[in-house]
Design a protein around this motif. Sequence first.
Motif, mmCIF file in Angstrom:
data_model
loop_
_atom_site.group_PDB
_atom_site.id
_atom_site.type_symbol
_atom_site.label_atom_id
_atom_site.label_comp_id
_atom_site.label_asym_id
_atom_site.label_seq_id
_atom_site.Cartn_x
_atom_site.Cartn_y
_atom_site.Cartn_z
ATOM 1 N N PHE A 41 -43.601 -14.022 -6.650
ATOM 2 C CA PHE A 41 -42.551 -14.228 -5.751
ATOM 3 C C PHE A 41 -41.927 -15.757 -6.345
ATOM 4 O O PHE A 41 -43.270 -16.785 -6.883
ATOM 5 N N ASN A 42 -41.345 -16.503 -5.694
ATOM 6 C CA ASN A 42 -40.989 -17.558 -5.659
ATOM 7 C C ASN A 42 -41.780 -18.952 -4.728
ATOM 8 O O ASN A 42 -42.553 -18.029 -3.576
ATOM 9 N N PRO A 43 -42.104 -19.489 -5.148
ATOM 10 C CA PRO A 43 -42.024 -20.447 -3.964
ATOM 11 C C PRO A 43 -42.953 -20.551 -3.057
ATOM 12 O O PRO A 43 -41.778 -20.724 -2.709
ATOM 13 N N MET A 44 -43.169 -20.521 -2.225
ATOM 14 C CA MET A 44 -43.563 -20.857 -0.664
ATOM 15 C C MET A 44 -44.230 -22.118 -0.092
ATOM 16 O O MET A 44 -45.262 -22.262 -0.320
ATOM 17 N N HIS A 45 -43.119 -22.761 0.192
ATOM 18 C CA HIS A 45 -43.481 -23.406 0.930
ATOM 19 C C HIS A 45 -43.358 -24.049 2.451
ATOM 20 O O HIS A 45 -42.476 -23.818 3.766
ATOM 21 N N PHE A 46 -44.064 -24.874 3.260
ATOM 22 C CA PHE A 46 -44.950 -24.983 4.574
ATOM 23 C C PHE A 46 -45.283 -25.865 5.265
ATOM 24 O O PHE A 46 -45.795 -26.537 4.349
ATOM 25 N N MET A 47 -44.435 -26.685 6.214
ATOM 26 C CA MET A 47 -44.522 -27.942 6.419
ATOM 27 C C MET A 47 -46.065 -27.664 7.621
ATOM 28 O O MET A 47 -45.902 -26.818 8.524
ATOM 29 N N THR A 48 -46.684 -28.326 7.197
ATOM 30 C CA THR A 48 -47.985 -28.063 8.668
ATOM 31 C C THR A 48 -48.014 -29.324 9.509
ATOM 32 O O THR A 48 -48.150 -29.722 10.784
ATOM 33 N N GLN A 49 -46.680 -30.540 9.223
ATOM 34 C CA GLN A 49 -46.244 -31.660 10.200
ATOM 35 C C GLN A 49 -45.383 -31.783 9.114
ATOM 36 O O GLN A 49 -44.526 -32.308 8.623
ATOM 37 N N TYR A 58 -38.965 -25.867 -7.773
ATOM 38 C CA TYR A 58 -40.034 -24.837 -7.409
ATOM 39 C C TYR A 58 -39.872 -23.675 -6.173
ATOM 40 O O TYR A 58 -39.687 -25.587 -5.148
ATOM 41 N N ASP A 59 -39.327 -23.665 -6.211
ATOM 42 C CA ASP A 59 -38.317 -22.914 -4.572
ATOM 43 C C ASP A 59 -38.219 -21.627 -4.444
ATOM 44 O O ASP A 59 -38.311 -20.926 -5.909
ATOM 45 N N LEU A 60 -37.410 -20.848 -3.466
ATOM 46 C CA LEU A 60 -37.283 -19.419 -3.032
ATOM 47 C C LEU A 60 -35.954 -19.491 -3.465
ATOM 48 O O LEU A 60 -35.733 -18.033 -3.386
#
Lengths: 324, 324, 324, 324
Positions: free
Chosen positions: D80-88, D67-69
Amino acid sequence: MTSAERNTNAHNWSRAEVDALSAEHRRWGFWGSDDELGAMNFIDGEAVKHAASLVRRGEVISCAMPYDLTGPQTGYLGRFNPMHFMTQDGGDIQLGAQEHLPGLRFADDVISMPLQSGTHWDAFSHIFYDGAMYNGFGLEHVTSSGASRGALETMQERLTGRGVLLDFPRFKGVQWLEPGHAINGNDLIACAEAQGVTIGRGDILLIRTGHLAMCRAEGWGDYAGGDSPGLSLDTARVVVEREVAAVASDTWGVEVRPNETDEVMQPLHVVLLVNAGVVFGEMFDLERLAAACASDGVYEFLLAAAPLPFTGAVGGPLNPIAIR
Amino acid sequence: MTSAERNTNAHNWSRAEVDALSAEHRRWGFWGSDDELGAMNFIDGEAVKHAASLVRRGEVISCAMPYDLTGPQTGYLGRFNPMHFMTQDGGDIQLGAQEHLPGLRFADDVISMPLQSGTHWDAFSHIFYDGAMYNGFGLEHVTSSGASRGALETMQERLTGRGVLLDFPRFKGVQWLEPGHAINGNDLIACAEAQGVTIGRGDILLIRTGHLAMCRAEGWGDYAGGDSPGLSLDTARVVVEREVAAVASDTWGVEVRPNETDEVMQPLHVVLLVNAGVVFGEMFDLERLAAACASDGVYEFLLAAAPLPFTGAVGGPLNPIAIR
Amino acid sequence: MTSAERNTNAHNWSRAEVDALSAEHRRWGFWGSDDELGAMNFIDGEAVKHAASLVRRGEVISCAMPYDLTGPQTGYLGRFNPMHFMTQDGGDIQLGAQEHLPGLRFADDVISMPLQSGTHWDAFSHIFYDGAMYNGFGLEHVTSSGASRGALETMQERLTGRGVLLDFPRFKGVQWLEPGHAINGNDLIACAEAQGVTIGRGDILLIRTGHLAMCRAEGWGDYAGGDSPGLSLDTARVVVEREVAAVASDTWGVEVRPNETDEVMQPLHVVLLVNAGVVFGEMFDLERLAAACASDGVYEFLLAAAPLPFTGAVGGPLNPIAIR
Amino acid sequence: MTSAERNTNAHNWSRAEVDALSAEHRRWGFWGSDDELGAMNFIDGEAVKHAASLVRRGEVISCAMPYDLTGPQTGYLGRFNPMHFMTQDGGDIQLGAQEHLPGLRFADDVISMPLQSGTHWDAFSHIFYDGAMYNGFGLEHVTSSGASRGALETMQERLTGRGVLLDFPRFKGVQWLEPGHAINGNDLIACAEAQGVTIGRGDILLIRTGHLAMCRAEGWGDYAGGDSPGLSLDTARVVVEREVAAVASDTWGVEVRPNETDEVMQPLHVVLLVNAGVVFGEMFDLERLAAACASDGVYEFLLAAAPLPFTGAVGGPLNPIAIR
């Protein structure tokens, strides 16, 4: 104390009375059957020129709250506070993640937010009554693909004109109006008169109740959807007769809460926004502007308050800039 | 045709030359070691008053692109086009999902977007060089929690002042400048002169290259990060000497691409934004404004271009409003 | 009552003692310097075959909480409850928004959620100590682009094997263990013995404290990050000696809170996850499984508990399925 | 070559014929008027026990795509393709942003994705025909608040049972079936027979067309919604008569595209999912599983394929685990 007791100058309206008031002030078709601007049409070139002539000191004052997690949202209506994600940041640079770039390094970020979670305008497509928004456009115009009528982007070049601040706490000599306090039509006129301004055609009224100041002092509590001071249904007459272009306040919903009727939620939205075509601005931070106006006694200014054109949105954020 | 051939008026800069130009124009400490405003400091009260005096016709023109899925983003730098979700809509009302509400019905929505996916300002915290942003603030000021120095919200009451449009396609008699076309310092002065304006202290320069018009005609292609017309490193001198407050254009990155050096990515960002403290506005839609200016030959106006205060953001969207 | 009083069977560990325990149980390099699986390596083909042989009744029981806004998140660590947006729905169909499609109509949706907001596994990249995650991989492996070592996707075909439920409330004859109650190593062995199972190589331990049941009865309160029952540092010895593959519980963080030391946050994460290579599963809902195990007295089963392969994630959701 | 030519074994169905086939296979009410499980009801305890008995080698194989871009989505249907954000992340730790924490350091992250952007099950609420989903539930059950009937969470403890892989490329002796290739009912039976398995009650059929392998070799192209090999309407008979519980494939939509009719989009969804109550799994990665099955000639296994319980979702991701 019940809500009725607190709304001492209000009676408990029936739905039929609200409907009658709506019918009295309905402007559907007034600017044509395709009109999506309503009372924003009152702001013409002359009004803009006059507004620009009000700039005397060169002061620039924002009426936007910060858009961040410290906002007032609690989940009510599915609204959360703006969430900000960094997609590149100083740490990435420090760890060498941008070494493939020659010289320059950068940070980048993403926002996710309900469009009405902070300072914002309601667009006409935000509110329906009996299956219709302003000018009679039906439900089919707001689907999961967004609004095709009364959408936010119609306001992209509007809402720049004469702003008039009505500072009720200063007018009443209190820190803030209490939740449940209803401002009626005569109050609007009296406050303006005391401040040396006359409410007129194309004006954008900024109603300071002090409710935001109260929450800053005491915590948000139920700012987002709870009791608050605000406009009575009785103000509809003044807003319509004076041909006001738009009304904004420092509260969650402009109008007094508890509402003056149990039979219609947010009845002033129904009368003014849906029927008279007057858009509402909500959660405006009027504290710095009020201090400036009090310092020189001038309560009129050029206001540049167009929202960002989020296509198909039913409301949306902006940075309202008063220039005085 | 190589990029060098297209950048006919540019030489291929070395990193040392870029560094020297940066050193020459560096203003760190000029407004104090804590300053986060840079050249925006040039817009003082007198400048705002003068800008307001330029409003002659009462025209209000937006320079914002629509924020929606039709935008230019392709995923480059992780940027996607704004995504709009309805959380309540006409269909819900039609299906009876709001029957628990008395009378009023509503629609509501959410936006998710990279803050620099459409019309936006770069904040100082967006760009680093040798570990520092404008005024020397280090990488530790931009973490996953956002920017604590040079953040977008510092610009909340700035960037309202005199706007000057430089319309290069009209000046050059072409539809648009070709990708790779570098505008140099003398071009800035000559274009202004031809338009009857003088670039001066506190001005916000709007550079129309026509690149957006080209993309509207031919498709976005690599608008977001590909070749484009734009400012040469040679313009740094004029921008700094004239004490320009900010520069915006109708391109993805203000400066010419391919860049005039392989040794520093976006070198004008390094010289002007990082060192001279001049923020950049990108993806401004200058088409309507240019048509208006051409119609009466007046290229100066009041520009209200403060971004929304997304706390800790390194750049962000706005609706730039020209009032003329 | 202070936390020390509540952790009656725990002493207050110094950082040096935690470090010594870490050193004692460190398995870095044991499966090679590139290993990213740690104790998950204990689950081999024989273990899987044996686990499958435990399926006697054909019961399938999920240990996942619902992923929705009713979850326990409060914003702590930036975590919010999963947000679900419909991008097409029945209302769109009703309003005719899909009339361009022949015959078929559809609904569609989007989720936005912190990967550790509900039932989830921590990946090794979730936790660092002295600049290193499990097997010594450094900070540079977790940037804004995600984790390149110890990432969630390494677990895509792991964590399917023998599950053993240790049901402490039933073992202790209470409704639930109180917040602050520390389970020590002997407790693990005694509870297993009472239940007729032996903890062994490759097992996935499911520790039921009853804390989730308490929150279901009394409200979430500070479930996400507050005091809770859980494993003592004293359990590290048993988990390591028995060659347990992974440990999951019905609490926010597996280990007892308040922690048994003020000098290291979540010290058992440091000892077991970072050093011994034992991943932790958190917010598992063990209520239905516990009832089933109690009904026939069998506390071992086949557990299929691989997370979804979100590339570069540092933890992530799953639907843990016990088959018994 | 037109689509009709490519679908050589298919005729061009009229809507009336599709409706007749739907009527023939309709199971509404068969498991009661409140049933939300349909053919998943066929997986009973005996079926699960039998499936577990198929585990012979202790192999665990995932059928999930990353599951990724890098996924196949192009924006079609708003996906859209899965979007992953780092919060730390590691950079924050490196820059000292977590120095307030004693000892331990952590990384954390967020995902935003369409629930059907990668490997997923359609829930019954995903598809409507003539205003109804499986078992006759109407449009009012899927609003902006999500699905209240036929929702994903009903499948939380289902879809664990006997999996049967039908590997058509190996059966046909080709690398992959070409886009437009329709698999008919006899093909299902012949392929199973050649592989030594019999399709039966409660089976979860995994249909390998090789289309994913083709896209891995040649690029995604229009994998998400374009032409593909897949099941013909002719397979409905076999799927229903054999009492198959669910069908999944390595394509975007299980059934052959172009569809075998212009009058109903995705007609097999209408016949099987809406009428016969057979859920569809899409974008399953069957490459590793197919290689394993080919290596020992065993095409049946225990499949643990329950989706994650995203409340109110109309479909959703999972990590399908084959245990053999």
